[in-house]
Design an enzyme around this catalytic site. Structure first.
Site, short mmCIF file in Angstrom:
data_model
loop_
_atom_site.label_atom_id
_atom_site.label_comp_id
_atom_site.label_asym_id
_atom_site.label_seq_id
_atom_site.Cartn_x
_atom_site.Cartn_y
_atom_site.Cartn_z
N LYS A 22 3.54 40.50 16.27
CA LYS A 22 3.28 40.61 17.71
C LYS A 22 4.33 41.50 18.39
O LYS A 22 4.00 42.38 19.17
CB LYS A 22 3.31 39.21 18.36
CG LYS A 22 3.41 39.24 19.86
CD LYS A 22 3.62 37.87 20.46
CE LYS A 22 5.02 37.33 20.46
NZ LYS A 22 5.86 37.61 21.64
N ASN A 23 5.60 41.27 18.05
CA ASN A 23 6.67 41.98 18.77
C ASN A 23 6.84 43.43 18.32
O ASN A 23 7.65 44.17 18.88
CB ASN A 23 7.99 41.21 18.67
CG ASN A 23 7.96 39.95 19.53
OD1 ASN A 23 7.05 39.79 20.34
ND2 ASN A 23 8.92 39.07 19.34
N CYS A 116 12.09 32.62 32.97
CA CYS A 116 11.10 32.02 32.08
C CYS A 116 11.73 30.84 31.36
O CYS A 116 12.93 30.57 31.53
CB CYS A 116 10.51 33.04 31.12
SG CYS A 116 11.53 33.36 29.71
N ARG A 121 16.76 35.98 31.42
CA ARG A 121 16.20 37.21 30.85
C ARG A 121 16.14 38.39 31.82
O ARG A 121 15.06 38.88 32.18
CB ARG A 121 14.82 36.94 30.25
CG ARG A 121 14.88 35.89 29.17
CD ARG A 121 13.56 35.67 28.51
NE ARG A 121 13.20 36.72 27.59
CZ ARG A 121 12.05 36.76 26.93
NH1 ARG A 121 11.16 35.83 27.12
NH2 ARG A 121 11.79 37.74 26.10
N ASP A 306 14.08 33.34 17.58
CA ASP A 306 12.65 32.97 17.57
C ASP A 306 12.31 31.97 16.46
O ASP A 306 11.17 31.52 16.37
CB ASP A 306 11.77 34.23 17.42
CG ASP A 306 11.77 35.06 18.69
OD1 ASP A 306 12.19 34.56 19.74
OD2 ASP A 306 11.34 36.24 18.63
N VAL A 328 21.71 33.68 21.75
CA VAL A 328 20.97 34.81 22.33
C VAL A 328 20.43 34.47 23.73
O VAL A 328 20.58 35.27 24.66
CB VAL A 328 19.82 35.25 21.39
CG1 VAL A 328 19.03 36.41 22.00
CG2 VAL A 328 20.38 35.66 20.02
N ARG A 398 -0.46 32.86 22.48
CA ARG A 398 0.13 34.15 22.83
C ARG A 398 0.66 34.86 21.59
O ARG A 398 0.78 36.09 21.59
CB ARG A 398 1.29 33.95 23.82
CG ARG A 398 0.83 33.50 25.19
CD ARG A 398 1.97 33.52 26.17
NE ARG A 398 2.86 34.61 25.82
CZ ARG A 398 4.18 34.56 25.88
NH1 ARG A 398 4.78 33.48 26.31
NH2 ARG A 398 4.91 35.60 25.54
#
Ligand code: EPU
Length: 419
Positions: A22-23, A116, A121, A306, A328, A398
């Site tokens: 996805k990224n 978020c 962010r 992630d 992070v 998503r």
């Protein structure tokens, strides 16, 4: 709104095919508008964020055709240079059209992404970098406005390595006049994938995958085909599914070199992992009690943030105490209270989780708060005794292609129903 219902306690077995990242797909799709010729992108995961990016490119005036895992995009003309709040609020990665719009059309108006679930962010480094390239940048009424006749190459230093920031600047610099050097650039495999695609289209990029990227701007980019790299976070999530259920799972069509930080931790926890050319085989059937291990999230090639929620789920059933340090994002711990509802023993101390492993978790209704937190809860549900209901699974949609089908293929008892 859908929910996912899992009956836990079954050891998963079998092979799962990994989808495209996805990224990687998101910046690659955004970058197609840097030129007017057709681009065909394959191995595109069918996930909601990709659909949202397609809709955004459509609003800008590109023609976008999705055919299964292939997307065909042509952006000969542009109707609008504005990414509206309605879309950006559903997907922060919409900010990835900022660099391409500005570089090719001389202007861009992109809604400023809000806060978020995983932290504040900011996008200050995207904006400072574009200003270095000569753009006039301002934020008014919740929108980023950027303007420049033609961007000019510059030397840009990023205070912290930012993934989408590096991607935005690399895309913008591809069409700038002269040479741009990005220092302290992000080194994630998705940056390399984007650079490979841009290079096929005629961009001149050196150093992607290291912390210094230099880009010699060209006048225009041509069309090209490209296959998106496999999703390392999806692959990692299925490896943990095998580990947490004491099963034996092979993730196939993946890039084992992108999974090294996770594989090292799984081995340290006492799980047998075999790495082949394009697959990783995990066998936890004979592991006995897993060992608790300490993990620190870091930019690539460190342990990925992630995968932090999924690792927290695994450590909840390991032996002894483990400490997970999140460096992070400042508040990426929304899964913790939900894991506790399933019996996990987790203490939050600043940016650290101190986890005392339990013999078992118990199924419970839980609420997903972001994409990877949802994945962590699904994993906990697979291992827990009884039934777990994960609410708000739209987060999961998503970023994970066909997750219930893939897990069912490994023998999980999982279904989606209306909440
Ligand atoms: N940061 C700044 N200023 C900036 C940009 C970033 O201070 O202008 C800080 C952030 O607050 C954070 C750190 O830098 O503390 C790193 O953030 P980064 O910019 O790298 O994150 P991102 O580009 O917004 C991408 C992924 C995320 C992933 C992070 C970190 C995409 C579309 N998103 O986000 O993926 O967590 O990198 O690896 O590539 C996910 O897939 O679930 C996801 C959240």
């Amino acid at each position: 709104m859908d929910k996912i219902v899992i009956t836990g306690g079954k050891a998963l077995r079998g092979t799962v095919q990994i989808s495209g990242a996805k990224n990687s797909a998101l910046p690659i799709l955004a970058s197609t508008i840097l030129g007017g010729e057709e681009c065909t992108i394959t191995n595109v995961p069918r996930v909601v964020d990709v659909v949202t990016m397609g809709r955004l490119l459509g609003i800008l005036g590109a023609s976008v055709r999705h055919e299964g895992n292939r997307a065909v995009i042509r952006a000969e003309v542009i109707k609008s240079t504005q990414a509206p709040y309605e879309l950006v609020k559903t997907m922060r990665a919409s900010v990835l059209v900022l660099g391409p719009l500005l570089a090719r059309w001389g202007q861009a108006t992109v809604s400023l992404p809000g806060g978020c679930a995983i932290g504040s962010r900011p996008v200050n480094m995207h904006l400072a970098g574009l200003a270095k390239l000569g753009a006039e940048v301002s934020v008014e009424h919740g929108y980023i406005h950027a303007k420049a006749k033609r961007l000019k190459g510059a030397s840009i230093y990023c205070d912290v390595p930012t993934v989408t920031g590096t991607e935005n600047l690399m895309m913008a610099a591809s069409l700038a006049q002269g040479t741009t050097v990005i220092e302290n650039a992000a080194k994630e495999p998705e940056i390399v994938d984007l650079a490979d695609f841009l290079t096929k289209r005629g961009a001149r990029i050196a150093g992607a995958g290291t912390d210094i990227i230099s880009i010699e701007g060209v006048r225009e980019l041509r069309g090209s085909d490209h296959e998106v790299i496999p999703d390392r976070i999806e692959a990692g999530t299925y490896l943990i599914a095998g580990a947490i259920t004491r099963g034996s799972v092979t993730v196939d069509r993946c890039r084992p070199d992108h999974l090294e930080p996770l594989v090292a931790k799984l081995r340290e926890a006492g799980i047998a992992v075999r790495v082949e050319k394009e697959s990783v085989q995990l066998d936890a059937t004979k592991s006995g009690r897993l060992r608790g291990v300490d993990v620190r999230t870091l930019p690539f090639p460190g342990f990925p943030t992630d995968m932090q929620a999924q690792m927290a789920a695994l450590m909840s059933v390991a032996g002894g105490t483990s400490v997970i340090t999140e460096t992070v994002f400042e508040s990426r711990f929304m899964h913790v209270e939900e894991l506790k509802r399933m019996g996990a023993d987790i203490r939050v101390e600043g940016n650290r989780l101190v986890i005392t492993g339990r013999d078992r978790l118990t199924g419970a209704p839980v609420m997903a708060s972001d994409l990877r937190a949802s994945a962590g809860l699904i994993l906990a549900g697979l291992a827990a005794e009884g039934t777990t209901e994960v609410l708000r699974v739209y987060h999961l949609d998503r970023g994970y292609e066909g997750i219930e089908e893939k897990l069912r293929g490994l023998g999980a008892v999982i279904e989606r129903c209306k909440a």
